[in-house]
Design a protein around this motif. Structure first.
Motif, PDB file in Angstrom:
ATOM      1  N   ASP A   1       0.834  -1.202   0.000  1.00 47.48           N
ATOM      2  CA  ASP A   1       0.000   0.000   0.000  1.00 47.48           C
ATOM      3  C   ASP A   1       0.869   1.252   0.000  1.00 47.48           C
ATOM      4  O   ASP A   1       0.574   2.233  -0.692  1.00 47.48           O
ATOM      5  CB  ASP A   1      -0.922   0.013   1.220  1.00 47.48           C
ATOM      6  CG  ASP A   1      -2.006  -1.053   1.146  1.00 47.48           C
ATOM      7  OD1 ASP A   1      -2.109  -1.724   0.099  1.00 47.48           O
ATOM      8  OD2 ASP A   1      -2.734  -1.214   2.131  1.00 47.48           O
TER       9      ASP A   1
ATOM     10  N   THR B   1       0.961   4.145  -2.947  1.00 48.68           N
ATOM     11  CA  THR B   1       0.778   5.563  -2.639  1.00 48.68           C
ATOM     12  C   THR B   1       1.969   6.380  -3.124  1.00 48.68           C
ATOM     13  O   THR B   1       1.798   7.477  -3.671  1.00 48.68           O
ATOM     14  CB  THR B   1       0.587   5.755  -1.126  1.00 48.68           C
ATOM     15  OG1 THR B   1      -0.586   5.059  -0.713  1.00 48.68           O
ATOM     16  CG2 THR B   1       0.433   7.225  -0.781  1.00 48.68           C
TER      17      THR B   1
ATOM     18  N   GLU C   1       1.894   9.515  -5.719  1.00 44.76           N
ATOM     19  CA  GLU C   1       2.366  10.832  -5.292  1.00 44.76           C
ATOM     20  C   GLU C   1       3.424  11.379  -6.239  1.00 44.76           C
ATOM     21  O   GLU C   1       3.413  12.557  -6.595  1.00 44.76           O
ATOM     22  CB  GLU C   1       2.908  10.745  -3.866  1.00 44.76           C
ATOM     23  CG  GLU C   1       1.817  10.592  -2.814  1.00 44.76           C
ATOM     24  CD  GLU C   1       2.376  10.459  -1.415  1.00 44.76           C
ATOM     25  OE1 GLU C   1       3.576  10.136  -1.282  1.00 44.76           O
ATOM     26  OE2 GLU C   1       1.621  10.672  -0.451  1.00 44.76           O
TER      27      GLU C   1
ATOM     28  N   LEU D   1      -7.243   2.484  -1.608  1.00 44.52           N
ATOM     29  CA  LEU D   1      -7.115   3.694  -2.407  1.00 44.52           C
ATOM     30  C   LEU D   1      -8.468   4.280  -2.736  1.00 44.52           C
ATOM     31  O   LEU D   1      -9.317   3.613  -3.315  1.00 44.52           O
ATOM     32  CB  LEU D   1      -6.357   3.381  -3.701  1.00 44.52           C
ATOM     33  CG  LEU D   1      -6.025   4.555  -4.605  1.00 44.52           C
ATOM     34  CD1 LEU D   1      -4.998   5.459  -3.952  1.00 44.52           C
ATOM     35  CD2 LEU D   1      -5.503   4.050  -5.943  1.00 44.52           C
TER      36      LEU D   1
ATOM     37  N   GLY E   1      -4.151   7.143   1.217  1.00 36.74           N
ATOM     38  CA  GLY E   1      -3.865   7.542  -0.145  1.00 36.74           C
ATOM     39  C   GLY E   1      -3.272   8.933  -0.222  1.00 36.74           C
ATOM     40  O   GLY E   1      -3.050   9.596   0.782  1.00 36.74           O
ATOM     41  N   PRO E   2      -2.974   9.389  -1.432  1.00 38.62           N
ATOM     42  CA  PRO E   2      -2.323  10.669  -1.642  1.00 38.62           C
ATOM     43  C   PRO E   2      -3.245  11.838  -1.355  1.00 38.62           C
ATOM     44  O   PRO E   2      -4.447  11.665  -1.189  1.00 38.62           O
ATOM     45  CB  PRO E   2      -1.939  10.620  -3.134  1.00 38.62           C
ATOM     46  CG  PRO E   2      -2.921   9.664  -3.730  1.00 38.62           C
ATOM     47  CD  PRO E   2      -3.218   8.658  -2.680  1.00 38.62           C
TER      48      PRO E   2
END
Length: 220
Positions: free
Chosen positions: A55, A59, A63, A126, A141-142
């Motif tokens: 994960d 991410t 990013e 996500l 997440g981002p």
């Protein structure tokens, strides 16, 4: 100093390799160990060391890759804000589509990002990468892209007749359609000389998504 440079170089290499492997084989089929081996790392746990988990690696890829996409989208938003006329639905859809198409075509080199996104868009950690998050800054997440927040808000203003649930569903379908079809376009450009020009892809996809969002609804 050299250690920091080496660390950054290792992270960048792992991100490049993971993006390609996730794009080609899917998220569940690729282990962190495989990423480390394919990246030429003597330590097979390098990906876990740098990113903590799969994960975390996903991410990190988003990013890094989304920085240019978000910057391009911000410039498109600024142009719409500077215009005397309010934005139209097709112009707002371009905020989603154009920066993504440019990730495929800008460098002239083979890319993997859209196929990667298409494979991770349903990953449980996500939030949908085509729309703003609705659950706050602590969500996984981002960061929440401001350009997509603007798109979402303005589309809601232009489509007042759609019930909230219907609007959210169409927004989700818009993103799913864009990501899947652009992933196919990216694959086509990488494997054949018959891929259509980017301008045609943008125009066709925009027309399709505009029709989806503006389709009549009984409640209206």
């Amino acid at each position: 100093m050299s250690e920091t440079v080496d660390t950054r170089g290792t992270r960048a290499k792992l991100i490049d390799v993971a993006e390609r492997l996730f794009a080609e084989f899917g998220v569940e089929s690729v282990s962190l160990r495989t990423v480390g081996i394919e990246a030429g790392q003597r330590n097979n746990s390098a990906a876990q060391y740098h990113f903590g988990s799969k994960d975390g690696l996903i991410t990190a890829i988003i990013e890094v890759r989304s920085a240019d996409v978000d910057a391009r989208r911000a410039r498109l938003v600024a142009a719409l804000r500077a215009s005397a006329a309010p934005p139209t639905v097709p112009q707002l859809i371009d905020l989603l589509v154009v920066p993504l198409v440019e990730t495929i075509t800008a460098s002239g080199e083979r890319t993997w990002y859209l196929r990667f996104l298409a494979n991770v868009m349903d990953h449980p950690m996500l939030d949908a990468p085509w729309r703003p998050r609705s659950d706050g800054a602590d969500a996984a997440g981002p960061p929440d892209p401001p350009g997509l927040r603007y798109m979402h808000r303005e589309l809601r203003r232009l489509l007042p007749g759609l019930p909230d649930a219907e609007f959210e569903r169409r927004l989700r379908w818009q993103g799913m359609t864009a990501f899947r079809l652009l992933a196919d376009y990216e694959r086509q450009r990488a494997t054949t000389d018959a891929a259509p020009p980017a301008e045609q892809v943008v125009a066709d996809l925009n027309a399709m998504l505009t029709a989806l969002l503006q389709a009549p609804h009984p409640a209206a």
